[in-house]
Each structure stands twice: as structure tokens, then as C-alpha cells.
Design a protein around this motif. Structure first.
Motif, mmCIF file in Angstrom:
data_model
loop_
_atom_site.group_PDB
_atom_site.id
_atom_site.type_symbol
_atom_site.label_atom_id
_atom_site.label_comp_id
_atom_site.label_asym_id
_atom_site.label_seq_id
_atom_site.Cartn_x
_atom_site.Cartn_y
_atom_site.Cartn_z
ATOM 1 N N TYR A 139 5.714 2.981 12.880
ATOM 2 C CA TYR A 139 6.931 2.547 12.186
ATOM 3 C C TYR A 139 6.818 1.106 11.692
ATOM 4 N N ASP A 140 5.736 0.415 12.044
ATOM 5 C CA ASP A 140 5.518 -0.965 11.603
ATOM 6 C C ASP A 140 4.584 -1.042 10.404
ATOM 7 N N ASN A 141 4.349 0.052 9.742
ATOM 8 C CA ASN A 141 3.439 0.098 8.599
ATOM 9 C C ASN A 141 3.791 -0.996 7.583
ATOM 10 N N SER A 142 2.812 -1.742 7.172
ATOM 11 C CA SER A 142 3.045 -2.886 6.279
ATOM 12 C C SER A 142 3.480 -2.482 4.868
ATOM 13 N N GLU A 143 3.318 -1.212 4.514
ATOM 14 C CA GLU A 143 3.771 -0.755 3.199
ATOM 15 C C GLU A 143 5.280 -0.511 3.180
ATOM 16 N N GLY A 144 5.924 -0.598 4.339
ATOM 17 C CA GLY A 144 7.376 -0.495 4.399
ATOM 18 C C GLY A 144 7.930 0.890 4.671
ATOM 19 N N PHE A 145 7.066 1.867 4.945
ATOM 20 C CA PHE A 145 7.537 3.213 5.278
ATOM 21 C C PHE A 145 6.773 3.701 6.503
ATOM 22 N N ASN A 160 -1.570 14.226 7.546
ATOM 23 C CA ASN A 160 -1.215 12.860 7.926
ATOM 24 C C ASN A 160 -1.061 11.989 6.673
ATOM 25 N N SER A 161 -0.598 10.775 6.867
ATOM 26 C CA SER A 161 -0.332 9.880 5.730
ATOM 27 C C SER A 161 -1.588 9.277 5.117
ATOM 28 N N TRP A 162 -2.752 9.512 5.714
ATOM 29 C CA TRP A 162 -3.986 9.052 5.068
ATOM 30 C C TRP A 162 -4.184 9.788 3.748
ATOM 31 N N SER A 163 -3.418 10.839 3.526
ATOM 32 C CA SER A 163 -3.505 11.584 2.264
ATOM 33 C C SER A 163 -2.861 10.832 1.103
ATOM 34 N N ILE A 164 -2.097 9.782 1.411
ATOM 35 C CA ILE A 164 -1.439 8.997 0.365
ATOM 36 C C ILE A 164 -2.451 8.004 -0.206
#
Length: 169
Positions: free
Chosen positions: A58-64, A97-101
Motif C-alpha cells: 500500500y506504500d507503492n510510490s506510484e500512488g496506488f 500481479n501488478s508487475w503486469s502494468i
């Protein structure tokens, strides 16, 4: 008895280095950490048919929020996952997972890396959360499901949940 989640990967509220980008053991592919945590749980609610696991930063630097691992349909009689179960076990289904973004240096990640545990790789200290859900049914999801699909499939079927929170970086 209370439903509880444990992991030997978490020591003094910190995840061990080997489960993320600080590993000195070469546990990354394309810069993405691959070794999933060992997990143990107890106090399984009566009527549990399956479990689902969500691992999020939840602390991802991209803001999401950044989804690092989604797993479901872990049988209700299972009480643990071994280290690296994301890569070595075949008795549960894993989501995207979000590595797909595509962003930054992570533009062309092979699909295989987006369908397993993709561990923490922060540039500074982040707080991570692992939640296990005890469910009263097996979910009708297929490999590569998304977090929103998991949430909707679990709605009304969560008997209990247990959470671990730890720092990495």
C-alpha cells in the motif's frame, strides 16, 4: 479459536531480505523477486472449503496499491504453504500481479512472471500486507484472474481473515 496467519519470513515485523530485491541469492527474474513466503495458519473456521491469499504494497510510490501475489482455491484442509509454493505447488490457482502494468524499467515483463508471486522491490522502506481469507466455497476463477474478480467472487463467502503486516526495504 482465532484464525491466525504466521510466516518465518517475517522477523521483528520485517520481511527477510531473501524474499525481495535485497536478496543476495539470485531469486529474481527480470528484476522481479520470485521466492514466495512460507505461510502457516491455524484456527480454521468450521465450514472452510478453501483459502485465498492477497499480498499488497500500500506504500507503492506510484500512488496506488501494488498487488504482488494473488492465490485462491487452496484446499480447506491445508494449513501451510512451503517457501516458493508460488513456483513449485500446483494445487491452487494464481492471479495476475501488478508487475503486469508496464512502467519504468518494467515494460516487457514475460506473462509467466505476472502469474506468480512477484515480490517486493522498493527503492525505500515500504509496508506490506498479506491477508488470508477462509472461504465457505471454492471460487469459480481461472488462472490469471484479477484482484477485482477475486474480491467479487469472495463477497458473501468470507468466514474469517487473518493479516500479517511487515516492512521491507
Amino acid at each position: 479459536m482465532t484464525f491466525e496467519l504466521y510466516s518465518s519470513a517475517l522477523v521483528n515485523n520485517r520481511f527477510k531480505d531473501e524474499y525481495g530485491n535485497l536478496s543476495k541469492e539470485g531469486n529474481t527474474i527480470c528484476g522481479i523477486p520470485q521466492r514466495s513466503f512460507p505461510l502457516n495458519w491455524k484456527g480454521i473456521p468450521e465450514g472452510t472449503e478453501s483459502f485465498a491469499i492477497v499480498f499488497i504494497d500500500y506504500d507503492n510510490s506510484e500512488g496506488f496499491p501494488f498487488v504482488h501475489w494473488l492465490a485462491c482455491n487452496i484446499p480447506g484442509n491445508v494449513t501451510s504453504l512451503e517457501e516458493n509454493a508460488s513456483r513449485e505447488a500446483d494445487f491452487f490457482i494464481q492471479g495476475m500481479n501488478s508487475w503486469s502494468i508496464p512502467y519504468g524499467p518494467y515494460e516487457n515483463i514475460p506473462e509467466d512472471l505476472t502469474l506468480h508471486f512477484g515480490g517486493p522491490a522498493p527503492s525505500s522502506e515500504h509496508e506490506y500486507e498479506i491477508v488470508i481469507y477462509a472461504l465457505d466455497r471454492v471460487l469459480n476463477l481461472e488462472k490469471g484472474f484479477h484482484y477485482n474478480e477475486l474480491r467479487k467472487a469472495m463477497r458473501g463467502h468470507i468466514l474469517s481473515k487473518a493479516t500479517l503486516i511487515g516492512l521491507y526495504g
